[in-house]
Every structure is written in structure tokens, then in C-alpha cells.
Design a protein around this motif. Structure first.
Motif, mmCIF file in Angstrom:
data_model
loop_
_atom_site.group_PDB
_atom_site.id
_atom_site.type_symbol
_atom_site.label_atom_id
_atom_site.label_comp_id
_atom_site.label_asym_id
_atom_site.label_seq_id
_atom_site.Cartn_x
_atom_site.Cartn_y
_atom_site.Cartn_z
ATOM 1 N N LEU A 145 8.768 33.584 23.801
ATOM 2 C CA LEU A 145 9.961 34.271 24.293
ATOM 3 C C LEU A 145 11.167 34.003 23.401
ATOM 4 C CD1 LEU A 145 11.007 36.031 26.640
ATOM 5 C CD2 LEU A 145 11.625 33.910 27.822
ATOM 6 N N VAL A 146 11.387 32.743 23.015
ATOM 7 C CA VAL A 146 12.568 32.443 22.196
ATOM 8 C C VAL A 146 12.416 33.016 20.783
ATOM 9 C CG1 VAL A 146 13.161 30.404 23.554
ATOM 10 C CG2 VAL A 146 11.795 30.121 21.476
ATOM 11 N N ARG A 147 11.207 33.039 20.260
ATOM 12 C CA ARG A 147 11.014 33.630 18.921
ATOM 13 C C ARG A 147 11.205 35.146 18.964
ATOM 14 N NH1 ARG A 147 5.811 32.666 16.335
ATOM 15 N NH2 ARG A 147 6.885 32.952 14.341
ATOM 16 N N LEU A 148 10.917 35.760 20.109
ATOM 17 C CA LEU A 148 11.220 37.184 20.294
ATOM 18 C C LEU A 148 12.718 37.436 20.299
ATOM 19 C CD1 LEU A 148 8.931 38.658 23.120
ATOM 20 C CD2 LEU A 148 9.410 39.726 20.920
ATOM 21 N N ASN A 149 13.468 36.427 20.717
ATOM 22 C CA ASN A 149 14.917 36.571 20.859
ATOM 23 C C ASN A 149 15.668 35.946 19.684
ATOM 24 O OD1 ASN A 149 17.128 37.549 22.350
ATOM 25 N ND2 ASN A 149 17.488 35.535 23.257
ATOM 26 N N LYS A 150 15.034 35.962 18.497
ATOM 27 C CA LYS A 150 15.667 35.547 17.242
ATOM 28 C C LYS A 150 15.984 34.057 17.169
ATOM 29 C CE LYS A 150 18.558 38.437 15.154
ATOM 30 N NZ LYS A 150 19.600 39.460 14.886
ATOM 31 N N CYS B 201 22.973 36.955 16.339
ATOM 32 C CA CYS B 201 22.679 35.912 15.363
ATOM 33 C C CYS B 201 21.359 35.223 15.698
ATOM 34 C CB CYS B 201 23.812 34.887 15.296
ATOM 35 S SG CYS B 201 24.170 34.044 16.835
ATOM 36 N N GLU B 202 20.809 34.537 14.701
ATOM 37 C CA GLU B 202 19.631 33.710 14.934
ATOM 38 C C GLU B 202 20.074 32.401 15.578
ATOM 39 O OE1 GLU B 202 16.797 33.222 11.821
ATOM 40 O OE2 GLU B 202 16.619 35.375 11.460
ATOM 41 N N ILE B 203 19.184 31.817 16.371
ATOM 42 C CA ILE B 203 19.524 30.688 17.227
ATOM 43 C C ILE B 203 18.635 29.494 16.886
ATOM 44 C CG2 ILE B 203 19.560 29.870 19.617
ATOM 45 C CD1 ILE B 203 19.746 32.930 20.385
ATOM 46 N N ALA B 204 19.249 28.339 16.665
ATOM 47 C CA ALA B 204 18.490 27.103 16.441
ATOM 48 C C ALA B 204 18.100 26.507 17.792
ATOM 49 C CB ALA B 204 19.337 26.102 15.659
ATOM 50 N N ILE B 205 16.814 26.204 17.963
ATOM 51 C CA ILE B 205 16.353 25.616 19.225
ATOM 52 C C ILE B 205 15.398 24.465 18.937
ATOM 53 C CG2 ILE B 205 14.478 27.311 19.451
ATOM 54 C CD1 ILE B 205 14.908 27.120 22.527
ATOM 55 N N SER C 176 23.738 36.043 10.485
ATOM 56 C CA SER C 176 24.462 34.892 11.018
ATOM 57 C C SER C 176 23.543 33.997 11.847
ATOM 58 C CB SER C 176 25.653 35.343 11.872
ATOM 59 O OG SER C 176 26.658 35.923 11.061
ATOM 60 N N VAL C 177 23.946 32.729 11.955
ATOM 61 C CA VAL C 177 23.142 31.709 12.643
ATOM 62 C C VAL C 177 24.058 30.935 13.587
ATOM 63 C CG1 VAL C 177 21.915 29.513 12.296
ATOM 64 C CG2 VAL C 177 21.435 31.461 10.795
ATOM 65 N N TRP C 178 23.520 30.562 14.768
ATOM 66 C CA TRP C 178 24.221 29.639 15.668
ATOM 67 C C TRP C 178 23.455 28.328 15.737
ATOM 68 C CZ3 TRP C 178 22.317 26.991 19.897
ATOM 69 C CH2 TRP C 178 23.255 26.248 20.644
ATOM 70 N N ILE C 179 24.191 27.217 15.688
ATOM 71 C CA ILE C 179 23.594 25.900 15.882
ATOM 72 C C ILE C 179 24.600 25.026 16.624
ATOM 73 C CG2 ILE C 179 24.366 24.833 13.704
ATOM 74 C CD1 ILE C 179 21.495 23.616 13.493
ATOM 75 N N ALA C 180 24.115 24.163 17.494
ATOM 76 C CA ALA C 180 24.994 23.245 18.221
ATOM 77 C C ALA C 180 25.460 22.138 17.288
ATOM 78 C CB ALA C 180 24.262 22.651 19.420
ATOM 79 N N GLN C 181 26.625 21.571 17.569
ATOM 80 C CA GLN C 181 27.211 20.553 16.705
ATOM 81 C C GLN C 181 26.489 19.209 16.792
ATOM 82 O OE1 GLN C 181 30.674 19.242 19.913
ATOM 83 N NE2 GLN C 181 31.269 19.531 17.802
#
Length: 384
Positions: free
Chosen positions: A141-146, A124-128, A180-185
Motif C-alpha cells: 500500500l505505501v509503495r503504491l502511494n509513492k 512528493c515521495e515519502i520516506a517510511i 520532491s521528497v518528504w522526510i521527517a527530521q
């Protein structure tokens, strides 16, 4: 191919495959990236590692050849078990927004993607948050890792447009690109493990269809995710920060503190780690009257997410010990032994010993560390 619509998201999106070779070249040539990475890749030499990097032509290549083997090695060194519960409900190729509690700056999403990868499912893509993008090489690095970027350092005047832009990106990713996307609450980790979804996060998620907040949330197919670490390597750093903020309300973490937290979280021992997928909240959202106001919709959604996270925690003996110490009770004494209790007391004392600050308040630090391990049980009890 890059569409005109996707160009609108160039400021926050992950890399395209076409951008991978040039960014990897930049990383390999960056002495700061090498300095940070070289100790972590042993027994590989830098030459071997950089050759593997340069061979990657796509995001998938990078995740398969670089991230996956590194993470599997890290998991073997720093955990005794990484388990996954309930994912079979979502292994159907559909896209979701995974909203989880937040324990570790880097590893919450990284572990999730390893679990997905090992099950033959697209990562999944990751919100950072952009506050963590301290150096150019970290951004690359993080943009390489979606990963896509959540802009935090914007003015009050810019906040609405920035939030709407992010909301539109997340909706487009899930609904149109079927990713799909992951984000912290919440923004930042819940340092005392009292996990609560921020209403402001849910408000942002509705801005792509602000006139119909319930419909906006349903279109994201939100799946609450409970993450449990048996041991939090950063627990003593979090306790230290609590006292520093108590003693000086103006205290703010430095970039060096963020780096120390990232390094400690990645390399420290975590024991057993569990990811438990709860039930999607669309059933709850679909029962909301269309005339219900935005604030009430957001509160219903928040309660549904928190309830699913709380009821899906995985507990270890130290969590039950911590709860009984917090509550001065023997409620969960059947779930641990005297040996478990003594082990936890010794563990807490050892973590406090690592903290070096002026006016070190042992009783306060102990209280905070116990809360970190007991609050999850307290929240579980609140919904059962």
C-alpha cells in the motif's frame, strides 16, 4: 522505462506504473487488507471499493481515485481545518527535499500530499521506516502511494552502505528525476514535541557526495516544514509510553502498539492542522567556507532547519496555556482566556483518564502531556 540506474534502487523504491495492476490485484485478494480497510471505507461496500481499486492503472490513478477521496473524507471527519502557509514560494515546478517535524506516523506526509494535490502540484515521495511495514499489504500500500523504504533493522557493519544507498536514491529522485521528497527530521516522532533535527539524518543526506557535504546538501534544495496539530490524538499513548519507559528502561513498543498508534492517529480528532513552509536553507549553506569541516557543516544545517521550523509553527490557545503552565508564568496570558485555560485542564484530565497502566503516576503523565503542547512555544521563543 526502468533504467539500469533505477534497478539499483529496486529494494527501496516506490512502485512503477507497470507494477500497479498486479499489486492492486494482490491487495484486493488479501483478507487482512480487506479486514483493515472495510471499516474505513463506509458507506462504500467492499465490492464498490475493490472495483475502484482494480480500475487504477497508474500511481496517479491510485492517488486520484483512492487516496484523495479517502483523505478528503478523513479530513472532514477528524479536523476542523487543514491549512497551508508559504507554499506559493515553491509552486514553480522545481523539486525539493521537505524536512519536517514529526507528529503522526501516517498523516504528516499524507496531509502534505493532499495539500500538494489540491494545488495542482505533483505529490512528493515519502520516506517510511521499514519498522512500520508490519504486514505485506502495508508494504504494498505505501509503495503504491509513492513511499520509499528506509531500512532501520540493519547491522552496524551494514549501516554505512545502507545509508549511502538511501542518500544516492534521494539525490537521484530530486536532482535527476525532478521529484520532491518528504522526510521527517528525526527517526520516530518527537513524543514531547521538542523538535530537533538529527545530525545523523543530515550526515546520511551528504553521503552521495561525502567529500563536499555543503554542496551535497545544497543539491537537495532543503525546505524546512513546520507541522502543527491543534490536538494530537496519540498524546495519551505517548505519555503512557513515557511512564512505561521510566518505570522499565528495557520497555519497547510492540507491533500491536504501533498499529494502535497508527489507528488512533488516523481516526482521532485533530482540530485545526497547519503546514507552514519555511525558507530554503541554501542561502545559509552557500555562505559556508568550502574548507569547513563536515561536523560544522552539519551543525550549521541542523540549526538552520530547526530555526525555520520553530519560527513557522502555528499556535492555538492551548499551546500558550501549556507554555505558561510549564514555565509557571503569565507570559502569553493575552493569547488565551480563563475559559481556554480551564478547557485545557479538563482536556488533559480526560486524556490521562484513558491511560491504564500499573502504578499510574498522574503528576508525571500530566507533566508530559503539558510539555507536548507547550514545547513548541518554548522553541519558538528560543529563536525569537
Amino acid at each position: 522505462m526502468q533504467t539500469e540506474k533505477m534497478k539499483n534502487f529496486d529494494d527501496i523504491r516506490p512502485l512503477y506504473d507497470s507494477e500497479v495492476p498486479s499489486v492492486i490485484q494482490s491487495l484486493v485478494n488479501d483478507p487482512y487488507f480487506r479486514r483493515a480497510t472495510e471499516p474505513l471505507i463506509r458507506p462504500l461496500t467492499w465490492e464498490m471499493f475493490s472495483r475502484s481499486m482494480m480500475a487504477c492503472r497508474t500511481i496517479f490513478d491510485f492517488q486520484r481515485s483512492i487516496i484523495h477521496p479517502f483523505m478528503k473524507q478523513l479530513i472532514a471527519k477528524t479536523t476542523s481545518e487543514l491549512s497551508c502557509v508559504g507554499f506559493e514560494k515553491y509552486n514553480d515546478g522545481s523539486s525539493h527535499l521537505y524536512i519536517s517535524n514529526h507528529r503522526d506516523i501516517v498523516l504528516d506526509a499524507a496531509f502534505l500530499n493532499i495539500l500538494l494535490f489540491d494545488r495542482g502540484t505533483d505529490t512528493c515521495e515519502i520516506a517510511i521506516g521499514d519498522n512500520l511495514l508490519i504486514y505485506r499489504w502495508i508494504t504494498d500500500l505505501v509503495r503504491l502511494n509513492k513511499s520509499f523504504i528506509v531500512k532501520r533493522g540493519v547491522s552496524v557493519r551494514e549501516m554505512l552502505d545502507t545509508s549511502r544507498h538511501l542518500s544516492e536514491y534521494i539525490f537521484d529522485t530530486i536532482a535527476n528525476r525532478r521529484q520532491s521528497v518528504w522526510i521527517a527530521q528525526r527517526e520516530g516522532r518527537a513524543k514531547d514535541s521538542d523538535d530537533k533535527t538529527q545530525t545523523s539524518l543530515l550526515k546520511m543526506l551528504t553521503l552521495h557526495n561525502s567529500a563536499k557535504p555543503s554542496e551535497a546538501l545544497r543539491s537537495l534544495d532543503i525546505v524546512p516544514l513546520a507541522i502543527t496539530y491543534e490536538f494530537d490524538p496519540c498524546d495519551y499513548l505517548k505519555a503512557k509510553e513515557y511512564q512505561l519507559k521510566r518505570d522499565n528502561p528495557e520497555y519497547r513498543k510492540s507491533q500491536a502498539d504501533d498499529i494502535e498508534n497508527m489507528r488512533t492517529g488516523i481516526m482521532g480528532y485533530k482540530g485545526r492542522v497547519s503546514f507552514s513552509f519555511g525558507n530554503r536553507i541554501n542561502d545559509t549553506l552557500s555562505q559556508i567556507d568550502p574548507e569547513t569541516g563536515r561536523s560544522e557543516v552539519l551543525e550549521i544545517a541542523r540549526e538552520a532547519i530547526d530555526r525555520e521550523i520553530y519560527r513557522n509553527y502555528v499556535f492555538f490557545p492551548i499551546n500558550y496555556v501549556a507554555y505558561d503552565l510549564m514555565e509557571k508564568s503569565n507570559t502569553f496570558s493575552a493569547h488565551y482566556t480563563d475559559k481556554d485555560r480551564q478547557f485545557f485542564e479538563n482536556y488533559i484530565a480526560g486524556q490521562i483518564a484513558k491511560i491504564e497502566i500499573p502504578g499510574k503516576d498522574h503528576a508525571f503523565l500530566r507533566e508530559k502531556l503539558v510539555e507536548m503542547y507547550g514545547n513548541t512555544v518554548k522553541n519558538f521563543v528560543s529563536v525569537t
